[in-house]
Write an enzyme that holds these catalytic residues in place. Sequence first.
Site, mmCIF file in Angstrom:
data_model
loop_
_atom_site.group_PDB
_atom_site.id
_atom_site.type_symbol
_atom_site.label_atom_id
_atom_site.label_comp_id
_atom_site.label_asym_id
_atom_site.label_seq_id
_atom_site.Cartn_x
_atom_site.Cartn_y
_atom_site.Cartn_z
ATOM 1 N N ASP A 98 41.621 36.080 41.162
ATOM 2 C CA ASP A 98 41.851 34.773 41.766
ATOM 3 C C ASP A 98 41.659 34.951 43.274
ATOM 4 O OD1 ASP A 98 42.655 34.132 39.206
ATOM 5 O OD2 ASP A 98 44.554 33.225 39.810
ATOM 6 N N HIS A 154 40.187 42.485 37.839
ATOM 7 C CA HIS A 154 39.573 42.806 36.558
ATOM 8 C C HIS A 154 38.113 43.210 36.729
ATOM 9 C CE1 HIS A 154 42.939 40.755 34.300
ATOM 10 N NE2 HIS A 154 43.089 40.248 35.512
ATOM 11 N N SER A 255 45.468 40.450 49.110
ATOM 12 C CA SER A 255 44.591 40.966 50.146
ATOM 13 C C SER A 255 43.168 40.498 49.916
ATOM 14 C CB SER A 255 44.671 42.497 50.202
ATOM 15 O OG SER A 255 44.057 42.970 51.379
#
Length: 291
Positions: A98, A154, A255
């Site tokens: 995300d 991922h 981050s």
Amino acid sequence: MTIRALISAVSQQEDLNFLLTNRIPRAAATRFMGWFSRIENPYVRDLSIACWRLFSDLDLSEARKTEFKSLHDCFTRELRPGLRPPDPDPRVVASPSDAIVGAFGSIRDGELYQIKGAPYSLLDLVGDAALVEQHRQGRFVTLRLTSSMYHRFHAPYDCRIKRVTFIHGDVWNVNPIALKRVERLFCKNERAVLQTQLSSGEALTLVPVAAILVASIRLHFLDVVLNAQTRGATAFPCDVEVRKGCELGWFEHGSTIIVLAPDHLEFCDGVTEGSRIRAGQPLLRKPVPNQ
């Protein structure tokens, strides 16, 4: 004016924002947060999460758990199964996390940029001349995770992870205000370079970059946490096969991930600076072969 509105107004004052998030003892603040966030006390946990909600748009409705042991447990939360399925199209390279899309485009003879007009060297970022040659004229995209986002990342595609290199560094904030003021910021902060290889043999590289309060990167496939306390080897040769969507690890807070990709890939529709993207959604795409 509500407290949240006041906080938002203050955060928009660039000088004050930069002062509060960078002109403090960054390493000490990061170590403190690493300790504090792991305190398993319900009063500390609840007050911390309440303050976090006040300063951000934190939404825990997608979390797998409804109760957390600590602030850290909440930072690194899992989502309910099935919420971030990777795009099934075999031509698509999915977003690893995300994020808010930052700078993206073509790498020009080994140079890319953190914002328009602020270039930096790919060699300074990854520290490996051979890897630079593989990406010298490729594509890049910067993905910024905010503090309230889902912090796990991922595999963007079916690939083999061939090597991980950890590079010690600083912990500057990586928000847009700091990116405008600190030259070569990504090359100064702690980061890991995850070198992967596609079935075609081409390189696809992920560079998770740490930041203030965020200087720990957990990698599941190595069973290691990389941070300022990391001693000994900082290069980890490996040969791990992962499928698109496989969870690779997490940040301790939030981050940036820089994705380096082959030059023939095209950016997908909707990938624009400032747009939001979720893990698994289309990021880059192999072009349709000429008929």
